[in-house]
Write a protein that holds these residues in place. Structure first.
Motif, PDB file in Angstrom:
ATOM      1  N   UNK A  26       5.213   9.796  -2.478  1.00 52.50           N
ATOM      2  CA  UNK A  26       6.092   8.983  -3.319  1.00 52.50           C
ATOM      3  C   UNK A  26       5.352   7.845  -4.011  1.00 52.50           C
ATOM      4  N   UNK A  27       4.316   7.307  -3.380  1.00 56.15           N
ATOM      5  CA  UNK A  27       3.542   6.217  -3.963  1.00 56.15           C
ATOM      6  C   UNK A  27       2.645   6.646  -5.106  1.00 56.15           C
ATOM      7  N   UNK A  28       2.431   7.951  -5.253  1.00 60.17           N
ATOM      8  CA  UNK A  28       1.592   8.470  -6.324  1.00 60.17           C
ATOM      9  C   UNK A  28       2.327   9.380  -7.285  1.00 60.17           C
ATOM     10  N   UNK A  29       3.639   9.549  -7.050  1.00 55.42           N
ATOM     11  CA  UNK A  29       4.429  10.478  -7.864  1.00 55.42           C
ATOM     12  C   UNK A  29       4.360  10.164  -9.360  1.00 55.42           C
ATOM     13  N   UNK A  64      11.223   9.141  -3.489  1.00 55.44           N
ATOM     14  CA  UNK A  64      11.750   8.860  -2.155  1.00 55.44           C
ATOM     15  C   UNK A  64      10.640   9.065  -1.132  1.00 55.44           C
ATOM     16  N   UNK A  65      10.659   8.259  -0.093  1.00 49.32           N
ATOM     17  CA  UNK A  65       9.591   8.246   0.900  1.00 49.32           C
ATOM     18  C   UNK A  65       9.330   9.625   1.504  1.00 49.32           C
ATOM     19  N   UNK A  66       8.072  10.033   1.444  1.00 51.84           N
ATOM     20  CA  UNK A  66       7.585  11.264   2.059  1.00 51.84           C
ATOM     21  C   UNK A  66       6.260  10.946   2.747  1.00 51.84           C
ATOM     22  N   UNK A  87      -1.802   8.774  -3.814  1.00 49.84           N
ATOM     23  CA  UNK A  87      -0.791   8.042  -3.058  1.00 49.84           C
ATOM     24  C   UNK A  87      -0.848   6.596  -3.542  1.00 49.84           C
ATOM     25  N   UNK A  88      -0.273   5.680  -2.810  1.00 53.38           N
ATOM     26  CA  UNK A  88      -0.257   4.295  -3.258  1.00 53.38           C
ATOM     27  C   UNK A  88      -1.641   3.715  -3.426  1.00 53.38           C
ATOM     28  N   UNK A  89      -2.500   3.925  -2.425  1.00 53.63           N
ATOM     29  CA  UNK A  89      -3.868   3.403  -2.472  1.00 53.63           C
ATOM     30  C   UNK A  89      -4.920   4.493  -2.568  1.00 53.63           C
ATOM     31  N   UNK A  90      -4.570   5.714  -2.211  1.00 49.86           N
ATOM     32  CA  UNK A  90      -5.527   6.809  -2.126  1.00 49.86           C
ATOM     33  C   UNK A  90      -6.176   6.906  -0.757  1.00 49.86           C
ATOM     34  N   UNK A  91      -6.010   5.894   0.061  1.00 50.68           N
ATOM     35  CA  UNK A  91      -6.679   5.856   1.365  1.00 50.68           C
ATOM     36  C   UNK A  91      -6.130   6.921   2.310  1.00 50.68           C
ATOM     37  N   UNK A  92      -4.816   6.948   2.467  1.00 49.93           N
ATOM     38  CA  UNK A  92      -4.220   7.927   3.380  1.00 49.93           C
ATOM     39  C   UNK A  92      -4.544   9.347   2.983  1.00 49.93           C
ATOM     40  N   UNK A  93      -4.427   9.630   1.695  1.00 47.79           N
ATOM     41  CA  UNK A  93      -4.737  10.974   1.204  1.00 47.79           C
ATOM     42  C   UNK A  93      -6.185  11.347   1.488  1.00 47.79           C
TER      43      UNK A  93
END
Length: 155
Positions: free
Chosen positions: A9-12, A38-40, A65-71
Motif C-alpha cells: 500500500x505504501x508503494x501503490x 489499504x494496508x497489506x 513500498x514506503x521506504x523500499x527497506x522491507x521489500x
C-alpha cells in the motif's frame, strides 16, 4: 525484457505511475499487485515478484513500498535474488554494473515519480560489466547464499 513488479500500500501510487513508463520503454510488465492503498503486507508482494525472477519467468523485478527497506529485506531471502534498494541515479547504474542486481527496490515516501522513472530507466539499460573483480565478488555472495540455504541452517 519482462519485468515483474509489486508494491504494498505504501508503494501503490508510485507503482501505478511507473508501470506505464516501463511499458513505454518497450518492456512487458507483470504486475502482481497490490491494487489499493489499504494496508497489506509487503512480503506478500515481494515473494511473487522474486519467484518470477528466480524461476526465469521474468528477467528482472521491481518492488516498491514506503521506504523500499522491507521489500529489499524480503527479496534478498529468495535464493538467486540480488535486490538493491536504490534512491539515486548513481546507485541505479552501479548496482547493475558492479552487482548484477536482478531486483530493484524503491521507496515511494523517499523519492518522487520523476526520480523513480530515471532510476528505473538507468537500471534497466545498464548491463553487468562482467569484470573479473565483480564476477569473483558475486561468486562469494553465491557461496554465502548456498551456505545458509542448506537445511542444517534452517529453523
Amino acid at each position: 525484457m519482462k519485468i515483474a513488479i509489486g508494491a504494498d500500500h505504501g508503494g501503490f501510487s508510485l507503482k501505478e505511475v511507473v508501470v506505464p513508463f516501463i511499458q513505454s520503454l518497450g518492456h512487458e510488465v507483470e504486475d502482481v499487485g497490490c491494487d489499493c492503498e489499504q494496508s497489506v503486507d509487503y512480503p506478500d508482494y515481494a515473494l511473487p515478484v522474486c519467484e518470477l525472477v528466480a524461476q526465469g519467468k521474468a528477467d528482472r523485478g521491481i518492488l516498491i513500498c514506503g521506504t523500499g527497506i522491507g521489500m529489499s529485506i524480503a527479496a534478498n531471502k529468495v535464493t538467486g535474488i540480488r535486490c538493491a534498494l536504490v534512491h539515486d541515479m548513481f546507485s541505479a547504474q552501479a548496482t547493475r554494473d558492479h552487482n548484477d542486481t536482478n531486483v530493484l527496490a524503491m521507496g515511494e515516501r523517499v523519492i518522487g515519480p520523476g526520480i523513480a522513472q530515471e532510476i528505473i530507466r538507468i537500471w534497466l539499460e545498464t548491463p553487468f560489466s562482467g569484470g573479473e573483480r565483480h564476477v569473483g565478488r558475486l561468486g562469494k555472495v553465491k557461496q554465502i547464499e548456498a551456505k545458509y540455504a542448506h537445511p542444517a541452517h534452517a529453523e
